[in-house]
Design an enzyme around this catalytic site. Structure first.
Site, PDB file in Angstrom:
ATOM      1  N   LYS A 128       0.340  -1.374  -0.033  1.00 62.98           N
ATOM      2  CA  LYS A 128       0.300  -0.321   0.406  1.00 62.98           C
ATOM      3  C   LYS A 128       1.122   1.868   0.062  1.00 62.98           C
ATOM      4  CE  LYS A 128       0.445   1.792   3.531  1.00 62.98           C
ATOM      5  NZ  LYS A 128       2.131   2.612   4.270  1.00 62.98           N
ATOM      6  N   TYR A 213      -4.958   3.648   6.182  1.00 63.29           N
ATOM      7  CA  TYR A 213      -5.347   3.465   7.034  1.00 63.29           C
ATOM      8  C   TYR A 213      -6.570   3.478   7.509  1.00 63.29           C
ATOM      9  CZ  TYR A 213      -0.669   0.493   7.602  1.00 63.29           C
ATOM     10  OH  TYR A 213       0.019   0.095   7.232  1.00 63.29           O
TER      11      TYR A 213
HETATM   12  P1  NDP Z   1      12.841   1.434   2.552  1.00 67.75           P
HETATM   13  O1  NDP Z   1      13.196   2.971   1.823  1.00 67.75           O
HETATM   14  O2  NDP Z   1      12.952   1.008   3.596  1.00 67.75           O
HETATM   15  O3  NDP Z   1      12.346   0.840   1.631  1.00 67.75           O
HETATM   16  C1  NDP Z   1      12.584   0.998   0.433  1.00 67.75           C
HETATM   17  C2  NDP Z   1      13.486  -0.295  -0.025  1.00 67.75           C
HETATM   18  O4  NDP Z   1      13.307   0.310  -1.869  1.00 67.75           O
HETATM   19  C3  NDP Z   1      14.969   0.576  -0.500  1.00 67.75           C
HETATM   20  O5  NDP Z   1      15.189  -0.491   0.744  1.00 67.75           O
HETATM   21  C4  NDP Z   1      15.368  -0.282  -1.335  1.00 67.75           C
HETATM   22  O6  NDP Z   1      15.804  -1.527  -1.920  1.00 67.75           O
HETATM   23  C5  NDP Z   1      14.527  -0.188  -2.885  1.00 67.75           C
HETATM   24  N1  NDP Z   1      14.309   1.121  -3.635  1.00 67.75           N
HETATM   25  C6  NDP Z   1      14.227   1.155  -4.889  1.00 67.75           C
HETATM   26  N2  NDP Z   1      13.855   1.944  -5.626  1.00 67.75           N
HETATM   27  C7  NDP Z   1      14.514   3.538  -4.398  1.00 67.75           C
HETATM   28  C8  NDP Z   1      14.664   4.685  -4.497  1.00 67.75           C
HETATM   29  N3  NDP Z   1      14.652   5.718  -5.553  1.00 67.75           N
HETATM   30  N4  NDP Z   1      14.552   4.967  -3.201  1.00 67.75           N
HETATM   31  C9  NDP Z   1      14.576   4.764  -2.168  1.00 67.75           C
HETATM   32  N5  NDP Z   1      14.323   2.894  -2.226  1.00 67.75           N
HETATM   33  C10 NDP Z   1      14.103   2.365  -2.980  1.00 67.75           C
HETATM   34  O7  NDP Z   1      11.006   1.609   2.500  1.00 67.75           O
HETATM   35  P2  NDP Z   1       9.354   0.286   3.299  1.00 67.75           P
HETATM   36  O8  NDP Z   1      10.290  -0.395   3.348  1.00 67.75           O
HETATM   37  O9  NDP Z   1       9.248   1.691   4.486  1.00 67.75           O
HETATM   38  O10 NDP Z   1       8.448   1.409   1.810  1.00 67.75           O
HETATM   39  C11 NDP Z   1       8.167   0.156   0.952  1.00 67.75           C
HETATM   40  C12 NDP Z   1       7.403   0.467   1.061  1.00 67.75           C
HETATM   41  O11 NDP Z   1       6.250  -0.608   2.110  1.00 67.75           O
HETATM   42  C13 NDP Z   1       6.381   1.497   0.316  1.00 67.75           C
HETATM   43  O12 NDP Z   1       5.403   1.104  -0.542  1.00 67.75           O
HETATM   44  C14 NDP Z   1       5.594   1.614   1.961  1.00 67.75           C
HETATM   45  O13 NDP Z   1       4.041   2.225   1.580  1.00 67.75           O
HETATM   46  C15 NDP Z   1       4.948  -0.117   2.119  1.00 67.75           C
HETATM   47  N6  NDP Z   1       4.684  -0.558   3.409  1.00 67.75           N
HETATM   48  C16 NDP Z   1       4.017  -0.916   4.127  1.00 67.75           C
HETATM   49  C17 NDP Z   1       3.453  -1.527   5.672  1.00 67.75           C
HETATM   50  C18 NDP Z   1       2.674  -2.058   5.909  1.00 67.75           C
HETATM   51  O14 NDP Z   1       2.458  -2.352   7.132  1.00 67.75           O
HETATM   52  N7  NDP Z   1       1.805  -2.724   5.307  1.00 67.75           N
HETATM   53  C19 NDP Z   1       4.787  -0.951   6.061  1.00 67.75           C
HETATM   54  C20 NDP Z   1       5.705  -0.311   5.542  1.00 67.75           C
HETATM   55  C21 NDP Z   1       5.925  -0.105   4.191  1.00 67.75           C
HETATM   56  P3  NDP Z   1      17.224  -1.960  -2.270  1.00 67.75           P
HETATM   57  O15 NDP Z   1      17.869  -1.183  -2.120  1.00 67.75           O
HETATM   58  O16 NDP Z   1      17.096  -3.576  -1.924  1.00 67.75           O
HETATM   59  O17 NDP Z   1      16.651  -1.632  -3.909  1.00 67.75           O
END
Ligand code: NDP
Length: 372
Positions: A128, A213
């Site tokens: 989401k 949410y």
């Molecule tokens: P993070 O910033 O922690 O991680 C995102 C990951 O995406 C990065 O670590 C990287 O992985 C990859 N990535 C690729 N391109 C980019 C870029 N340009 N900038 C930043 N990151 C990039 O985010 P979250 O994990 O917190 O969030 C990811 C998704 O999950 C979002 O859509 C968020 O809304 C959703 N989410 C849902 C939750 C829930 O409870 N359902 C809780 C938290 C988030 P790599 O280094 O491996 O390439």
């Protein structure tokens, strides 16, 4: 009975039925997930949850950081051929270990990777918010339909025991006729460099993040689709965190039954709350939608009592969510939180932003489509 309420009841019944049918037919190999984006959610929250799943397993990782991907693959016994970069992602089509791609990327990348996954012949779980526009959501649904693949949104609260019991009680009339729902979600976003504060990657501020949410809660607690929305925003644009996206956004939804919902999201305070008020009582959740430790109370005639919900469909809400998509694939049923559910939210999100921008109430055409 209105269509949205009927759909929710059918969904709840389908969740129970598919869980039973699926359990009975065990023996199938668990389906393999590829996690795309090894960030705080994909890596720290989702990957450890495969240990709690009965029908899902980790099969591949996709990352822009080769060293991290290699380390995670080694930790989980994945072969080198199951490590992908964003450039090599499309070759995942040749990997029979991967049945499902789970998109855990910044919001503006959800549409691209969902569509590429569908074209590679994989089912998709997408985090989401589903995407950053209605047009993107529609394209994602079309791509999965064309490829005959399932699309599910990571709406974990539909597998979380406290929220499931709150929905059941609300539907069963435990609070009487539903008159009002309140829901506020927020956290203090401290770091101005985060992608969540960059419009090109997030698509918006607190609404696109925690606001989902509050919006979901208004819809699943009432069991109705809103017919109008009125929104206001409050953002200090001199604050370096909020040069591109909103901080506080507050919106009122009107439902066909006459019930209303007052919702809010923010990046400047911690809040996690759902309250349903009916003419015969109340149902309150606080915290409401956390990973664990959610609490619920029922109130009547000035007295409150805490409710302990029965167990949910999985060992944890995440395991229930991951296994539900596998069940949906195996039974051919639509996931209870399909792409259409994400699209409904995105139509309302666009109307919320429009209402705040134009300073007027936006009518949503019809209980079913929620189209602005
Ligand atoms: P993070 O910033 O922690 O991680 C995102 C990951 O995406 C990065 O670590 C990287 O992985 C990859 N990535 C690729 N391109 C980019 C870029 N340009 N900038 C930043 N990151 C990039 O985010 P979250 O994990 O917190 O969030 C990811 C998704 O999950 C979002 O859509 C968020 O809304 C959703 N989410 C849902 C939750 C829930 O409870 N359902 C809780 C938290 C988030 P790599 O280094 O491996 O390439």
């Amino acid at each position: 009975m209105d269509i949205a309420r009927r759909d929710l009841m059918i969904s709840a019944a389908a969740l129970t039925l598919t869980s039973r049918a699926f359990g009975a037919g065990a023996g199938d190999r668990p389906l393999g997930y590829a996690i795309v984006g090894l960030g705080s959610y994909g890596l720290d929250v989702i990957i450890p949850q495969f240990a709690n799943c009965a029908h899902s397993r980790l099969a591949a990782v996709v990352s822009g950081d080769p060293a991290k991907a290699k380390r995670v693959a080694a930790d989980h016994g994945l072969p080198a051929r199951s490590i992908y970069s964003y450039e090599t992602f499309d070759t995942i089509r040749n990997n029979p270990d991967v049945d499902i791609v789970y998109v855990c990327l910044p919001n503006s990348m959800h549409a691209e990777y969902t569509i590429r996954a569908a074209k590679a012949g994989k089912h998709v779980m997408c985090e989401k918010p589903m995407a950053i526009s209605v047009a993107e959501c529609e394209a994602m649904i079309a791509a999965c339909k064309t490829a005959n693949r399932k699309l599910m949104i990571g709406y974990r609260c539909h597998f979380e025991p406290t929220n499931l019991e709150a929905m059941r009680l609300a539907r069963a009339g435990a609070a009487g006729k539903i008159r009002y729902v309140r829901s506020e979600h927020g956290f203090v976003q401290r770091d101005p460099s985060k992608w969540r504060l960059k419009r090109a990657l997030s698509g918006g501020g607190s609404l696109m993040d925690m606001g989902i949410y509050s919006l979901q809660a208004a819809r699943y607690m009432t069991g109705e689709e809103p017919i109008a929305v009125t929104a206001r925003e409050s953002t200090d644009r001199r604050d370096p965190r909020f040069t591109e996206v909103e901080d506080i956004i507050d919106w009122t939804l009107e439902f066909p039954s006459g019930a209303m919902a007052g919702c809010q999201s923010m990046y400047s305070a911690n809040q996690n709350h759902i309250l349903l008020m009916g003419d015969a009582g109340r149902i309150e959740l606080e915290p409401a939608t956390r990973y664990e430790g959610n609490h619920m109370w029922r109130g009547k005639d000035g007295r409150e009592r805490e409710v302990t919900p029965p167990p949910g469909p999985g060992k944890t809400q995440f395991a229930g969510q991951l296994d539900h998509l596998v069940q949906s694939i195996r039974t051919g049923r639509e996931p209870i939180v399909s792409g259409e559910e994400g699209l409904r939210d995105m139509r309302i999100v666009e109307a919320i932003y429009r209402s705040a921008r134009e300073g007027r109430t936006i009518r949503l055409d019809g209980a079913r489509k929620g189209r602005a």
